[in-house]
Design a protein around this motif. Structure first.
Motif, mmCIF file in Angstrom:
data_model
loop_
_atom_site.group_PDB
_atom_site.id
_atom_site.type_symbol
_atom_site.label_atom_id
_atom_site.label_comp_id
_atom_site.label_asym_id
_atom_site.label_seq_id
_atom_site.Cartn_x
_atom_site.Cartn_y
_atom_site.Cartn_z
ATOM 1 N N THR A 51 0.872 -1.186 -0.006
ATOM 2 C CA THR A 51 0.028 0.168 0.055
ATOM 3 C C THR A 51 1.000 1.173 0.107
ATOM 4 N N ARG A 52 1.838 1.106 0.894
ATOM 5 C CA ARG A 52 2.771 2.486 1.079
ATOM 6 C C ARG A 52 3.547 2.528 -0.387
ATOM 7 N N ILE A 53 3.878 1.475 -1.148
ATOM 8 C CA ILE A 53 4.708 1.762 -2.509
ATOM 9 C C ILE A 53 3.776 2.134 -3.291
ATOM 10 N N HIS A 54 2.456 1.740 -3.355
ATOM 11 C CA HIS A 54 1.293 2.180 -4.334
ATOM 12 C C HIS A 54 0.973 3.676 -4.025
ATOM 13 N N GLU A 55 1.109 4.168 -2.916
ATOM 14 C CA GLU A 55 0.812 5.778 -2.518
ATOM 15 C C GLU A 55 2.005 6.517 -2.896
ATOM 16 N N LEU A 56 3.229 5.870 -3.114
ATOM 17 C CA LEU A 56 4.406 6.688 -3.654
ATOM 18 C C LEU A 56 4.254 6.786 -4.982
ATOM 19 N N PHE A 57 3.955 5.920 -5.787
ATOM 20 C CA PHE A 57 4.171 5.789 -7.075
ATOM 21 C C PHE A 57 2.641 6.022 -7.683
ATOM 22 N N ALA A 58 1.656 6.226 -7.218
ATOM 23 C CA ALA A 58 0.247 6.232 -7.669
ATOM 24 C C ALA A 58 0.375 7.441 -9.046
ATOM 25 N N ALA A 59 0.701 8.567 -8.374
ATOM 26 C CA ALA A 59 0.893 9.737 -9.240
ATOM 27 C C ALA A 59 1.503 9.680 -10.658
ATOM 28 N N ALA A 60 2.438 8.735 -10.679
ATOM 29 C CA ALA A 60 3.173 8.349 -11.999
ATOM 30 C C ALA A 60 2.373 7.694 -12.963
ATOM 31 N N GLY A 61 1.058 7.371 -12.530
ATOM 32 C CA GLY A 61 0.292 6.577 -13.344
ATOM 33 C C GLY A 61 0.603 4.979 -13.437
ATOM 34 N N GLY A 62 -0.040 4.005 -14.176
ATOM 35 C CA GLY A 62 0.158 2.748 -13.819
ATOM 36 C C GLY A 62 0.599 2.122 -15.363
ATOM 37 N N VAL A 63 1.009 0.866 -15.250
ATOM 38 C CA VAL A 63 1.306 0.330 -16.770
ATOM 39 C C VAL A 63 0.788 -1.190 -16.596
ATOM 40 N N ASP A 64 0.662 -1.847 -17.641
ATOM 41 C CA ASP A 64 -0.143 -3.148 -17.473
ATOM 42 C C ASP A 64 0.855 -3.990 -18.074
ATOM 43 N N LEU A 65 1.466 -4.973 -17.455
ATOM 44 C CA LEU A 65 2.489 -5.767 -17.902
ATOM 45 C C LEU A 65 1.818 -6.850 -18.316
ATOM 46 N N GLU A 66 2.446 -7.738 -19.475
ATOM 47 C CA GLU A 66 1.901 -8.907 -19.950
ATOM 48 C C GLU A 66 2.621 -9.722 -19.239
ATOM 49 N N LEU A 67 2.191 -10.839 -18.442
ATOM 50 C CA LEU A 67 3.011 -11.839 -17.900
ATOM 51 C C LEU A 67 3.165 -13.090 -18.899
ATOM 52 N N PRO A 68 4.439 -13.547 -18.793
ATOM 53 C CA PRO A 68 4.421 -14.664 -19.958
ATOM 54 C C PRO A 68 4.080 -15.832 -19.354
ATOM 55 N N PRO A 69 3.640 -16.855 -20.287
ATOM 56 C CA PRO A 69 3.209 -18.008 -19.493
ATOM 57 C C PRO A 69 4.142 -18.976 -18.835
ATOM 58 N N ARG A 70 3.775 -19.748 -17.998
ATOM 59 C CA ARG A 70 4.784 -20.480 -17.271
ATOM 60 C C ARG A 70 4.815 -22.028 -17.895
ATOM 61 N N ASN A 71 6.070 -22.220 -18.347
ATOM 62 C CA ASN A 71 6.485 -23.468 -19.173
ATOM 63 C C ASN A 71 6.852 -24.605 -18.216
ATOM 64 N N THR A 72 7.062 -24.253 -17.024
ATOM 65 C CA THR A 72 7.500 -25.444 -16.007
ATOM 66 C C THR A 72 6.563 -25.384 -14.985
ATOM 67 N N LYS A 73 6.361 -26.595 -14.169
ATOM 68 C CA LYS A 73 5.632 -26.563 -12.990
ATOM 69 C C LYS A 73 6.470 -25.869 -11.785
ATOM 70 N N ALA A 74 5.688 -25.419 -11.193
ATOM 71 C CA ALA A 74 6.292 -24.824 -9.903
ATOM 72 C C ALA A 74 6.710 -25.958 -8.872
ATOM 73 N N ARG A 75 7.982 -25.792 -8.278
ATOM 74 C CA ARG A 75 8.599 -26.767 -7.393
ATOM 75 C C ARG A 75 8.854 -26.078 -6.098
ATOM 76 N N ALA A 76 8.924 -26.785 -5.093
ATOM 77 C CA ALA A 76 9.101 -26.470 -3.620
ATOM 78 C C ALA A 76 10.803 -25.919 -3.532
ATOM 79 N N ALA A 77 10.944 -24.944 -2.591
ATOM 80 C CA ALA A 77 12.170 -24.323 -2.409
ATOM 81 C C ALA A 77 13.069 -25.235 -1.748
ATOM 82 N N ASP A 78 14.586 -25.374 -2.340
ATOM 83 C CA ASP A 78 15.256 -26.234 -1.448
ATOM 84 C C ASP A 78 16.246 -25.372 -0.919
ATOM 85 N N PHE A 79 16.479 -25.429 0.509
ATOM 86 C CA PHE A 79 17.144 -24.680 1.283
ATOM 87 C C PHE A 79 18.486 -25.516 1.747
ATOM 88 N N ASP A 80 18.787 -26.625 1.377
ATOM 89 C CA ASP A 80 20.021 -27.642 1.886
ATOM 90 C C ASP A 80 21.327 -27.163 1.164
#
Length: 81
Positions: A51-80
């Motif tokens: 919310t704070r970031i949005h308030e800071l940059f709201a006056a600059a206007g917005g932009v719609d970004l096209e999200l690329p399709p996901r080609n791989t299945k999501a996997r769990a993070a490995d912290f080892d």
């Protein structure tokens, strides 16, 4: 209701408060209550980082970004590693 006393108030500040209160059609006491309420209301706006970031940059206007399709299945993070 509670009461407070403000000691050592600068004479010039008190005179300015009297003028501002009169311009708003209020007593000095009522003007101080309004000033305190407005100041504390601004501080008590809990908001998340997004919310704070949005308030800071709201006056600059917005932009719609096209999200690329996901080609791989999501996997769990490995912290080892």
């Amino acid at each position: 209701m509670a009461s407070i006393t403000i000691r050592n108030l600068d004479d010039e500040l008190k005179a300015r408060l009297r003028v501002v209160a009169a311009s708003h059609g209020r007593s000095m006491e009522e003007e101080v209550r309004v000033i305190l309420a407005e100041a504390l209301a601004k501080q008590n706006k809990p908001s998340g980082m997004g919310t704070r970031i949005h308030e800071l940059f709201a006056a600059a206007g917005g932009v719609d970004l096209e999200l690329p399709p996901r080609n791989t299945k999501a996997r769990a993070a490995d912290f080892d590693e």
